[in-house]
Design a protein around this motif. Structure first.
Motif, mmCIF file in Angstrom:
data_model
loop_
_atom_site.group_PDB
_atom_site.id
_atom_site.type_symbol
_atom_site.label_atom_id
_atom_site.label_comp_id
_atom_site.label_asym_id
_atom_site.label_seq_id
_atom_site.Cartn_x
_atom_site.Cartn_y
_atom_site.Cartn_z
ATOM 1 N N GLY A 1 51.523 40.377 38.776
ATOM 2 C CA GLY A 1 50.870 40.753 37.518
ATOM 3 C C GLY A 1 49.714 41.719 37.639
ATOM 4 O O GLY A 1 48.975 41.919 36.690
ATOM 5 N N GLY A 2 49.525 42.343 38.777
ATOM 6 C CA GLY A 2 48.451 43.311 38.925
ATOM 7 C C GLY A 2 47.852 43.279 40.310
ATOM 8 O O GLY A 2 48.296 42.540 41.180
ATOM 9 N N ILE A 3 46.849 44.121 40.502
ATOM 10 C CA ILE A 3 46.181 44.250 41.793
ATOM 11 C C ILE A 3 44.699 43.965 41.596
ATOM 12 O O ILE A 3 44.074 44.509 40.695
ATOM 13 N N HIS B 1 31.863 44.233 45.145
ATOM 14 C CA HIS B 1 32.325 44.751 43.862
ATOM 15 C C HIS B 1 33.786 44.363 43.668
ATOM 16 O O HIS B 1 34.621 44.655 44.514
ATOM 17 N N ARG B 2 34.088 43.694 42.547
ATOM 18 C CA ARG B 2 35.456 43.269 42.222
ATOM 19 C C ARG B 2 36.126 44.381 41.412
ATOM 20 O O ARG B 2 35.585 44.846 40.414
ATOM 21 N N CYS B 3 37.294 44.829 41.865
ATOM 22 C CA CYS B 3 38.065 45.869 41.174
ATOM 23 C C CYS B 3 39.426 45.291 40.808
ATOM 24 O O CYS B 3 40.046 44.606 41.614
ATOM 25 N N SER B 4 39.887 45.561 39.586
ATOM 26 C CA SER B 4 41.167 45.012 39.124
ATOM 27 C C SER B 4 41.978 46.070 38.394
ATOM 28 O O SER B 4 41.434 46.885 37.655
ATOM 29 N N PHE B 5 43.271 46.023 38.609
ATOM 30 C CA PHE B 5 44.254 46.811 37.880
ATOM 31 C C PHE B 5 45.301 45.824 37.356
ATOM 32 O O PHE B 5 46.350 45.635 37.970
ATOM 33 N N PRO B 6 45.057 45.161 36.225
ATOM 34 C CA PRO B 6 45.933 44.088 35.759
ATOM 35 C C PRO B 6 47.264 44.565 35.191
ATOM 36 O O PRO B 6 48.211 43.795 35.137
ATOM 37 N N TYR C 1 45.703 51.558 51.529
ATOM 38 C CA TYR C 1 46.348 50.261 51.709
ATOM 39 C C TYR C 1 47.644 50.265 50.939
ATOM 40 O O TYR C 1 47.715 50.806 49.840
ATOM 41 N N THR C 2 48.657 49.628 51.483
ATOM 42 C CA THR C 2 49.912 49.446 50.767
ATOM 43 C C THR C 2 49.912 48.054 50.145
ATOM 44 O O THR C 2 49.598 47.075 50.830
ATOM 45 N N VAL C 3 50.221 47.987 48.837
ATOM 46 C CA VAL C 3 50.192 46.725 48.102
ATOM 47 C C VAL C 3 51.512 46.547 47.371
ATOM 48 O O VAL C 3 51.996 47.479 46.737
#
Length: 93
Positions: free
Chosen positions: A16-18, A55-60, A88-90
């Motif tokens: 559901g996201g990164i 620092h929290r980063c999100s791509f939902p 990075y590969t995700v």
């Protein structure tokens, strides 16, 4: 890398996201991109001047697939002009 203490991806593969934590030792101007395997930037780019710390980063909104997470950090110290690029590969399920 100098100035960047750590990048911690919460899960890989993700659902559901990164989301990830970017931990900085020094103040940096940060640019983050999520890029699909065809080279297309799929999420709005995060660009911000960030102070030292966590620092929290999100791509939902990222759909299922394999992505490259590209993080560029430019040191804002007036005595230094350095740029660091991390990749990075995700996987997103």
């Amino acid at each position: 890398e100098e100035g960047i203490l750590d990048v911690r991806i919460s899960c890989n593969p993700c659902a559901g996201g990164i989301s990830f934590d970017l931990i900085l030792l020094d103040e940096h101007y940060i640019s983050v991109q999520v890029i699909d395997l065809s080279g297309r930037v799929v999420e709005p780019v995060i660009t911000a001047n960030m102070q030292p710390g966590n620092h929290r980063c999100s791509f939902p909104g990222v759909s299922a697939g394999i992505y490259l997470l590209r993080i560029q950090a430019e040191n804002k110290n007036e005595n230094e002009n350095e740029s660091t690029v991390l990749s990075y590969t995700v996987a997103v399920l």
